[in-house]
Motif scaffolding. Structure first.
Motif, PDB file in Angstrom:
ATOM      1  N   TYR B  33      41.879  21.680  -0.960  1.00 31.25           N
ATOM      2  CA  TYR B  33      43.009  21.518  -0.067  1.00 31.25           C
ATOM      3  C   TYR B  33      43.562  20.076   0.549  1.00 31.25           C
ATOM      4  N   LEU B  34      44.663  19.794   0.927  1.00 27.23           N
ATOM      5  CA  LEU B  34      45.068  18.521   1.190  1.00 27.23           C
ATOM      6  C   LEU B  34      45.822  18.744   2.758  1.00 27.23           C
ATOM      7  N   PHE B  35      45.555  17.705   3.318  1.00 31.93           N
ATOM      8  CA  PHE B  35      45.983  17.793   4.902  1.00 31.93           C
ATOM      9  C   PHE B  35      46.543  16.254   4.986  1.00 31.93           C
ATOM     10  N   TRP B  36      47.187  16.521   6.202  1.00 32.33           N
ATOM     11  CA  TRP B  36      47.890  15.379   6.704  1.00 32.33           C
ATOM     12  C   TRP B  36      47.659  15.445   8.357  1.00 32.33           C
ATOM     13  N   TYR B  37      46.985  14.495   9.180  1.00 28.52           N
ATOM     14  CA  TYR B  37      46.897  14.336  10.226  1.00 28.52           C
ATOM     15  C   TYR B  37      47.373  13.259  11.024  1.00 28.52           C
ATOM     16  N   LYS B  38      47.890  13.214  12.217  1.00 32.18           N
ATOM     17  CA  LYS B  38      48.519  12.182  12.976  1.00 32.18           C
ATOM     18  C   LYS B  38      47.800  11.743  14.146  1.00 32.18           C
ATOM     19  N   GLN B  39      47.387  10.409  14.152  1.00 31.23           N
ATOM     20  CA  GLN B  39      46.726  10.077  15.335  1.00 31.23           C
ATOM     21  C   GLN B  39      47.468   9.009  16.301  1.00 31.23           C
ATOM     22  N   PRO B  40      48.157   9.587  17.359  1.00 27.77           N
ATOM     23  CA  PRO B  40      49.102   8.762  18.244  1.00 27.77           C
ATOM     24  C   PRO B  40      48.187   7.750  18.737  1.00 27.77           C
ATOM     25  N   PRO B  41      48.968   6.756  19.502  1.00 25.61           N
ATOM     26  CA  PRO B  41      48.252   6.008  20.468  1.00 25.61           C
ATOM     27  C   PRO B  41      47.140   6.411  21.147  1.00 25.61           C
ATOM     28  N   SER B  42      47.366   7.656  21.784  1.00 26.62           N
ATOM     29  CA  SER B  42      46.384   8.212  22.776  1.00 26.62           C
ATOM     30  C   SER B  42      45.018   8.525  22.222  1.00 26.62           C
ATOM     31  N   GLY B  43      44.926   8.607  20.715  1.00 28.05           N
ATOM     32  CA  GLY B  43      43.679   8.680  20.067  1.00 28.05           C
ATOM     33  C   GLY B  43      43.431   9.942  19.250  1.00 28.05           C
ATOM     34  N   GLU B  44      43.853  10.909  19.771  1.00 27.41           N
ATOM     35  CA  GLU B  44      43.336  12.294  19.376  1.00 27.41           C
ATOM     36  C   GLU B  44      43.910  12.541  17.941  1.00 27.41           C
ATOM     37  N   LEU B  45      43.099  13.392  17.298  1.00 33.90           N
ATOM     38  CA  LEU B  45      43.893  13.728  15.737  1.00 33.90           C
ATOM     39  C   LEU B  45      44.774  14.997  15.765  1.00 33.90           C
ATOM     40  N   VAL B  46      45.626  14.891  15.153  1.00 36.51           N
ATOM     41  CA  VAL B  46      46.810  16.229  15.463  1.00 36.51           C
ATOM     42  C   VAL B  46      46.820  16.662  13.958  1.00 36.51           C
ATOM     43  N   PHE B  47      46.549  17.855  13.802  1.00 38.53           N
ATOM     44  CA  PHE B  47      46.791  18.552  12.332  1.00 38.53           C
ATOM     45  C   PHE B  47      48.359  18.786  12.006  1.00 38.53           C
ATOM     46  N   LEU B  48      48.803  18.408  10.943  1.00 31.36           N
ATOM     47  CA  LEU B  48      50.086  18.471  10.672  1.00 31.36           C
ATOM     48  C   LEU B  48      50.522  19.563   9.654  1.00 31.36           C
ATOM     49  N   PHE B  77      54.255  12.100   2.259  1.00 34.84           N
ATOM     50  CA  PHE B  77      54.819  12.809   3.458  1.00 34.84           C
ATOM     51  C   PHE B  77      56.002  11.652   3.853  1.00 34.84           C
ATOM     52  N   THR B  78      57.138  12.634   4.094  1.00 39.12           N
ATOM     53  CA  THR B  78      58.294  11.937   4.549  1.00 39.12           C
ATOM     54  C   THR B  78      58.674  12.248   6.054  1.00 39.12           C
ATOM     55  N   ILE B  79      59.078  11.247   6.767  1.00 41.81           N
ATOM     56  CA  ILE B  79      59.576  11.385   8.142  1.00 41.81           C
ATOM     57  C   ILE B  79      61.292  11.103   8.068  1.00 41.81           C
ATOM     58  N   THR B  80      62.190  12.165   8.228  1.00 40.68           N
ATOM     59  CA  THR B  80      63.510  11.733   8.158  1.00 40.68           C
ATOM     60  C   THR B  80      64.050  11.423   9.553  1.00 40.68           C
ATOM     61  N   ALA B  81      64.877  10.409   9.599  1.00 39.84           N
ATOM     62  CA  ALA B  81      65.287   9.856  11.045  1.00 39.84           C
ATOM     63  C   ALA B  81      64.181   9.854  11.924  1.00 39.84           C
ATOM     64  N   SER B  82      63.635   8.690  11.499  1.00 46.41           N
ATOM     65  CA  SER B  82      62.261   8.555  12.425  1.00 46.41           C
ATOM     66  C   SER B  82      62.722   8.208  13.601  1.00 46.41           C
ATOM     67  N   GLN B  83      61.561   8.344  14.790  1.00 40.68           N
ATOM     68  CA  GLN B  83      61.783   8.310  16.151  1.00 40.68           C
ATOM     69  C   GLN B  83      60.557   7.266  16.745  1.00 40.68           C
ATOM     70  N   VAL B  84      60.760   6.661  17.674  1.00 40.04           N
ATOM     71  CA  VAL B  84      59.793   6.036  18.346  1.00 40.04           C
ATOM     72  C   VAL B  84      58.380   6.760  18.388  1.00 40.04           C
ATOM     73  N   VAL B  85      58.567   8.196  18.817  1.00 44.34           N
ATOM     74  CA  VAL B  85      57.435   8.741  19.041  1.00 44.34           C
ATOM     75  C   VAL B  85      56.632   9.298  17.940  1.00 44.34           C
ATOM     76  N   ASP B  86      57.294   8.778  16.667  1.00 39.60           N
ATOM     77  CA  ASP B  86      56.685   9.035  15.230  1.00 39.60           C
ATOM     78  C   ASP B  86      55.609   7.955  15.109  1.00 39.60           C
ATOM     79  N   SER B  87      55.477   7.055  16.013  1.00 44.41           N
ATOM     80  CA  SER B  87      54.629   5.809  15.784  1.00 44.41           C
ATOM     81  C   SER B  87      52.936   6.299  16.002  1.00 44.41           C
ATOM     82  N   ALA B  88      52.355   6.029  14.873  1.00 45.48           N
ATOM     83  CA  ALA B  88      51.065   6.597  14.883  1.00 45.48           C
ATOM     84  C   ALA B  88      50.490   6.373  13.582  1.00 45.48           C
ATOM     85  N   VAL B  89      49.011   6.532  13.755  1.00 52.29           N
ATOM     86  CA  VAL B  89      48.293   6.395  12.298  1.00 52.29           C
ATOM     87  C   VAL B  89      48.335   7.558  11.772  1.00 52.29           C
ATOM     88  N   TYR B  90      48.731   7.822  10.320  1.00 52.49           N
ATOM     89  CA  TYR B  90      48.737   9.065   9.627  1.00 52.49           C
ATOM     90  C   TYR B  90      47.609   9.066   8.642  1.00 52.49           C
TER      91      TYR B  90
END
Lengths: 116, 115
Positions: B33-48, B77-90
């Motif tokens: 299995y392959l996964f993508w997780y997002k880690q926003p500036p707040s630090g938590e890891l969010v499953f995508l 992983f592609t983000i279309t029409a990126s937004q400031v809220v997309d800023s994170a570590v992936y």
């Protein structure tokens, strides 16, 4: 539903002191994982439990680290004695019983540990 | 040995640009299995997203899309029409051998979306 809960969120301690990190997994999840995140090494799995039993602790860096899971709703990661190189963010994650090896894990907010 | 490589350490784009985050993996398992997780500036890891090795269909979820190609061992992983809220570590991650629950993470890609 509440997610994975970790406490404390931040911990600052002096070298040589004992540190205990706590985790409450999501209710009904059978698997619990402890990870460490550092700039140098990224995200590393330290240990994981299945039904409260440690399954693989090969990622635990040394004997100063220990983890327990006395019941399905609580786990601890202890460092004794702590050292500055233990400074990191420690994440706890839980996962439900798998079907066909589905490994989705739900992460807690992490504990940022600073050892001075 | 299992390995995940995210060659892009940091990416900076301007809002509304499209951006692709690369992920290359190595495994000898036929089932994984392959996964993508997002880690926003707040630090938590969010499953995508989770993708199994037998499903190579691309997936789209809103502005997010994923391109899984077994032939090149990639799961981009592609983000279309990126937004400031997309800023994170992936982070891209790969399930370990057997039914062990181990996740092998890549080093992460820091995405900065500027207004």
């Amino acid at each position: 539903d509440a997610g994975v809960i970790q406490s404390p969120r931040h911990e600052v301690t002096e070298m040589g002191q004992e540190v205990t990190l706590r985790c409450k997994p999501i209710s009904g999840h059978d698997y619990l994982f402890w990870y460490r995140q550092t700039m140098m090494r990224g995200l590393e799995l330290l240990i994981y439990f299945n039904n409260n039993v440690p399954i693989d602790d090969s990622g635990m860096p040394e004997d100063r680290f220990s983890a327990k899971m006395p019941n399905a709703s609580f786990s601890t990661l202890k460092i004794q004695p702590s050292e500055p190189r233990d400074s990191a963010v420690y994440f706890c994650a839980s996962s439900p019983t798998r079907q066909l090896s589905s490994y989705e894990q739900y992460f807690g907010p992490g504990t940022r540990l600073t050892v001075t | 040995a299992q390995k995940v490589t995210q060659a892009q350490t940091e990416i900076s784009v301007v809002e509304k640009e499209d951006v692709t985050l690369d992920c290359v993996y190595e495994t000898r398992d036929t089932t994984y299995y392959l996964f993508w997780y997002k880690q926003p500036p707040s630090g938590e890891l969010v499953f995508l997203i989770r993708r199994n090795s037998f499903d190579e269909q691309n997936e789209i979820s809103g502005r997010y899309s994923w391109n899984f190609q077994k032939s090149t061992s990639s799961f981009n992983f592609t983000i279309t029409a990126s937004q400031v809220v997309d800023s994170a570590v992936y982070f891209c991650a790969l399930s370990g051998s057997g039914n062990t629950g181990k996740l092998i993470f890549g080093q992460g890609t820091t995405l900065q979306v500027k207004p």
